[in-house]
Design a protein around this motif. Sequence first.
Motif, PDB file in Angstrom:
ATOM      1  N   MET A 185       0.826  -1.196   0.000  1.00  0.00           N
ATOM      2  CA  MET A 185       0.000   0.000   0.000  1.00  0.00           C
ATOM      3  C   MET A 185       0.858   1.242   0.000  1.00  0.00           C
ATOM      4  SD  MET A 185      -3.287   0.777  -0.004  1.00  0.00           S
ATOM      5  CE  MET A 185      -2.836   1.932  -1.281  1.00  0.00           C
ATOM      6  N   SER A 186       1.992   1.199   0.698  1.00  0.00           N
ATOM      7  CA  SER A 186       2.903   2.333   0.714  1.00  0.00           C
ATOM      8  C   SER A 186       3.492   2.576  -0.673  1.00  0.00           C
ATOM      9  CB  SER A 186       4.033   2.083   1.722  1.00  0.00           C
ATOM     10  OG  SER A 186       4.940   3.154   1.742  1.00  0.00           O
ATOM     11  N   VAL A 187       3.828   1.509  -1.389  1.00  0.00           N
ATOM     12  CA  VAL A 187       4.346   1.639  -2.749  1.00  0.00           C
ATOM     13  C   VAL A 187       3.307   2.294  -3.651  1.00  0.00           C
ATOM     14  CG1 VAL A 187       5.001   0.349  -4.820  1.00  0.00           C
ATOM     15  CG2 VAL A 187       5.996  -0.254  -2.609  1.00  0.00           C
ATOM     16  N   VAL A 188       2.058   1.813  -3.553  1.00  0.00           N
ATOM     17  CA  VAL A 188       0.983   2.382  -4.367  1.00  0.00           C
ATOM     18  C   VAL A 188       0.790   3.857  -4.037  1.00  0.00           C
ATOM     19  CG1 VAL A 188      -1.506   2.307  -4.812  1.00  0.00           C
ATOM     20  CG2 VAL A 188      -0.198   0.173  -4.667  1.00  0.00           C
ATOM     21  N   ARG A 189       0.833   4.184  -2.754  1.00  0.00           N
ATOM     22  CA  ARG A 189       0.613   5.562  -2.313  1.00  0.00           C
ATOM     23  C   ARG A 189       1.695   6.488  -2.894  1.00  0.00           C
ATOM     24  NH1 ARG A 189      -1.320   4.385   2.539  1.00  0.00           N
ATOM     25  NH2 ARG A 189       0.735   3.781   3.285  1.00  0.00           N
ATOM     26  N   ARG A 190       2.937   6.100  -2.768  1.00  0.00           N
ATOM     27  CA  ARG A 190       4.031   6.922  -3.276  1.00  0.00           C
ATOM     28  C   ARG A 190       3.980   7.040  -4.800  1.00  0.00           C
ATOM     29  NH1 ARG A 190       8.405   7.319   0.580  1.00  0.00           N
ATOM     30  NH2 ARG A 190       7.914   6.178   2.492  1.00  0.00           N
ATOM     31  N   PHE A 191       3.606   5.946  -5.451  1.00  0.00           N
ATOM     32  CA  PHE A 191       3.512   5.947  -6.912  1.00  0.00           C
ATOM     33  C   PHE A 191       2.447   6.932  -7.381  1.00  0.00           C
ATOM     34  CE2 PHE A 191       1.574   4.326 -10.814  1.00  0.00           C
ATOM     35  CZ  PHE A 191       2.679   4.193 -11.638  1.00  0.00           C
ATOM     36  N   VAL A 192       1.281   6.882  -6.752  1.00  0.00           N
ATOM     37  CA  VAL A 192       0.178   7.776  -7.126  1.00  0.00           C
ATOM     38  C   VAL A 192       0.588   9.237  -6.958  1.00  0.00           C
ATOM     39  CG1 VAL A 192      -2.091   8.606  -6.374  1.00  0.00           C
ATOM     40  CG2 VAL A 192      -1.699   6.152  -6.703  1.00  0.00           C
ATOM     41  N   VAL A 193       1.157   9.561  -5.809  1.00  0.00           N
ATOM     42  CA  VAL A 193       1.543  10.946  -5.537  1.00  0.00           C
ATOM     43  C   VAL A 193       2.608  11.411  -6.528  1.00  0.00           C
ATOM     44  CG1 VAL A 193       2.597  12.485  -3.846  1.00  0.00           C
ATOM     45  CG2 VAL A 193       0.906  10.800  -3.102  1.00  0.00           C
ATOM     46  N   ASP A 194       3.589  10.572  -6.805  1.00  0.00           N
ATOM     47  CA  ASP A 194       4.655  10.943  -7.742  1.00  0.00           C
ATOM     48  C   ASP A 194       4.101  11.227  -9.135  1.00  0.00           C
ATOM     49  OD1 ASP A 194       6.486  10.646  -5.741  1.00  0.00           O
ATOM     50  OD2 ASP A 194       7.244   8.694  -6.424  1.00  0.00           O
ATOM     51  N   GLU A 195       3.245  10.328  -9.631  1.00  0.00           N
ATOM     52  CA  GLU A 195       2.744  10.461 -10.996  1.00  0.00           C
ATOM     53  C   GLU A 195       1.781  11.646 -11.136  1.00  0.00           C
ATOM     54  OE1 GLU A 195       3.824   8.947 -13.624  1.00  0.00           O
ATOM     55  OE2 GLU A 195       5.206   7.723 -12.441  1.00  0.00           O
ATOM     56  N   LEU A 196       0.902  11.847 -10.158  1.00  0.00           N
ATOM     57  CA  LEU A 196      -0.033  12.966 -10.246  1.00  0.00           C
ATOM     58  C   LEU A 196       0.691  14.300 -10.047  1.00  0.00           C
ATOM     59  CD1 LEU A 196      -3.241  11.620  -8.452  1.00  0.00           C
ATOM     60  CD2 LEU A 196      -2.870  11.991 -10.891  1.00  0.00           C
ATOM     61  N   THR A 197       1.743  14.296  -9.227  1.00  0.00           N
ATOM     62  CA  THR A 197       2.537  15.519  -9.064  1.00  0.00           C
ATOM     63  C   THR A 197       3.261  15.863 -10.355  1.00  0.00           C
ATOM     64  OG1 THR A 197       2.860  15.071  -6.701  1.00  0.00           O
ATOM     65  CG2 THR A 197       4.402  16.593  -7.753  1.00  0.00           C
ATOM     66  N   THR A 198       3.795  14.852 -11.016  1.00  0.00           N
ATOM     67  CA  THR A 198       4.464  15.074 -12.303  1.00  0.00           C
ATOM     68  C   THR A 198       3.487  15.629 -13.327  1.00  0.00           C
ATOM     69  OG1 THR A 198       6.057  13.299 -11.883  1.00  0.00           O
ATOM     70  CG2 THR A 198       5.730  13.965 -14.177  1.00  0.00           C
ATOM     71  N   ALA A 199       2.292  15.046 -13.382  1.00  0.00           N
ATOM     72  CA  ALA A 199       1.283  15.531 -14.330  1.00  0.00           C
ATOM     73  C   ALA A 199       0.845  16.950 -14.010  1.00  0.00           C
ATOM     74  CB  ALA A 199       0.071  14.593 -14.325  1.00  0.00           C
ATOM     75  N   ALA A 200       0.807  17.297 -12.707  1.00  0.00           N
ATOM     76  CA  ALA A 200       0.353  18.629 -12.304  1.00  0.00           C
ATOM     77  C   ALA A 200       1.342  19.721 -12.687  1.00  0.00           C
ATOM     78  CB  ALA A 200       0.110  18.658 -10.798  1.00  0.00           C
ATOM     79  N   ARG A 201       2.607  19.382 -12.891  1.00  0.00           N
ATOM     80  CA  ARG A 201       3.607  20.389 -13.242  1.00  0.00           C
ATOM     81  C   ARG A 201       3.342  21.009 -14.607  1.00  0.00           C
ATOM     82  NH1 ARG A 201       8.370  16.482 -11.259  1.00  0.00           N
ATOM     83  NH2 ARG A 201       8.288  16.929  -9.018  1.00  0.00           N
ATOM     84  N   ARG A 202       2.572  20.319 -15.420  1.00  0.00           N
ATOM     85  CA  ARG A 202       2.269  20.825 -16.762  1.00  0.00           C
ATOM     86  C   ARG A 202       1.022  21.689 -16.770  1.00  0.00           C
ATOM     87  NH1 ARG A 202       3.841  15.342 -17.772  1.00  0.00           N
ATOM     88  NH2 ARG A 202       1.665  14.682 -17.865  1.00  0.00           N
ATOM     89  N   ARG A 203       0.423  21.893 -15.575  1.00  0.00           N
ATOM     90  CA  ARG A 203      -0.803  22.668 -15.494  1.00  0.00           C
ATOM     91  C   ARG A 203      -0.702  23.669 -14.347  1.00  0.00           C
ATOM     92  NH1 ARG A 203      -5.749  18.441 -16.619  1.00  0.00           N
ATOM     93  NH2 ARG A 203      -4.653  17.063 -18.053  1.00  0.00           N
ATOM     94  N   ARG A 204      -1.677  24.555 -14.317  1.00  0.00           N
ATOM     95  CA  ARG A 204      -1.755  25.485 -13.194  1.00  0.00           C
ATOM     96  C   ARG A 204      -2.074  24.695 -11.934  1.00  0.00           C
ATOM     97  NH1 ARG A 204      -6.117  30.486 -12.681  1.00  0.00           N
ATOM     98  NH2 ARG A 204      -5.403  31.236 -10.639  1.00  0.00           N
ATOM     99  N   ARG A 205      -1.370  24.980 -10.858  1.00  0.00           N
ATOM    100  CA  ARG A 205      -1.542  24.200  -9.639  1.00  0.00           C
ATOM    101  C   ARG A 205      -2.941  24.359  -9.057  1.00  0.00           C
ATOM    102  NH1 ARG A 205      -1.506  23.847  -4.250  1.00  0.00           N
ATOM    103  NH2 ARG A 205      -0.226  22.258  -3.236  1.00  0.00           N
ATOM    104  N   GLY A 206      -3.577  23.235  -8.780  1.00  0.00           N
ATOM    105  CA  GLY A 206      -4.875  23.243  -8.131  1.00  0.00           C
ATOM    106  C   GLY A 206      -4.772  22.693  -6.721  1.00  0.00           C
ATOM    107  N   LEU A 207      -5.894  22.572  -6.060  1.00  0.00           N
ATOM    108  CA  LEU A 207      -5.918  22.039  -4.702  1.00  0.00           C
ATOM    109  C   LEU A 207      -5.522  20.562  -4.692  1.00  0.00           C
ATOM    110  CD1 LEU A 207      -9.216  23.494  -3.178  1.00  0.00           C
ATOM    111  CD2 LEU A 207      -6.875  24.101  -2.560  1.00  0.00           C
ATOM    112  N   VAL A 208      -4.876  20.158  -3.612  1.00  0.00           N
ATOM    113  CA  VAL A 208      -4.611  18.748  -3.340  1.00  0.00           C
ATOM    114  C   VAL A 208      -5.515  18.353  -2.183  1.00  0.00           C
ATOM    115  CG1 VAL A 208      -2.915  17.037  -2.631  1.00  0.00           C
ATOM    116  CG2 VAL A 208      -2.231  18.930  -4.124  1.00  0.00           C
TER     117      VAL A 208
END
Length: 336
Positions: free
Chosen positions: A71-94
């Motif tokens: 579960m920790s691996v999944v959690r870190r993976f999700v945060v990493d990938e969504l953070t990477t995707a968010a860098r290409r857009r205007r920052r929204g709420l987390v």
Amino acid sequence: MQRLRAGLVGRLRSCFVRTQTWQQATKYVSAVASDLPRRNGWTIAEYVGDRSPDRVQRLLNRAVWDTDAAMSVVRRFVVDELTTAARRRRRGLVVGALDETGQQKRGTATCGVKRQYMGCAGRVDNGINTVHLSYVREGVGHALIGARQWIPAEQIDDVDTAAAMGLPAGLRFGTKGHLAIDICADAYADGVRFDVICGDEVYGGCTQLREFFEQREQAYVLRVACTFMIESGARVRLTCQQAVQQLVGRDQWEVRSAGTGSKGQRWYAWAQIATASPHHVLLVRRHLGTGELAFHYCYQPQGQRAGVTRLIRAAGLRQGYCVNLVTLCDGVDELG
């Protein structure tokens, strides 16, 4: 998508002692993430090329792996990938969205099964309930990052029942609010941070959960019942229903969108009611057609951005993005 899935299952390898178990788990993940109209032992076996459901059932019922680490691996993976995707857009709420999902199940052998209200069925039925936390990045995406199954106290306290269901020794009963504390504590331990935590009345009504967030300076927007007590700016204790009755005139309500839904913008009237605490407000949502009210108890730590716009955005994200696991769990009765 296949590249991301391959990256995730690769990270999960360390959670399995045996390579064969990890390989079967990889096949299982591919089937669950597929467009199979119904996921059960036979359909999954056919999808992954197994002759029968035996390997899937062995994976779910008897195979051993480090579930907390996974579960920790999944959690870190999700945060990493969504953070990477968010860098290409205007920052929204987390936003961290707390919710629970029910699944209907027959029989009495599965841990957690009892007659209870099932949101998936809209009535009291036989089934299980699971508390989960979703990581939501506004304008980018969302995914589950934590879960705990709710187990009734009577099953934990009965030694014979607990042994028959395979419950671990020393397991203690936890309300859904307490399970939410455990899930969020795991997320914080992995370095996950949220602008706002949101949840429905089950979580807003849990005093220990609210205190847990406030001790960590975590902003929240939590639904509460109309009978929830607040202390007004005049130091008078009122229920939410009584507090909203003191609003006079249309100018105290503001029509705003809670975000885009399946039928377009979700418009409501909103009002903000001050409390005796400078960090807490009551946010009231009124349906424009029916007049139905919903109450949100909100906490904003010292020095963090305040304002009704931010609170409405957070409440709307929870409503729009809370993940329904019914489809994902469809057919699980045959899996064990």
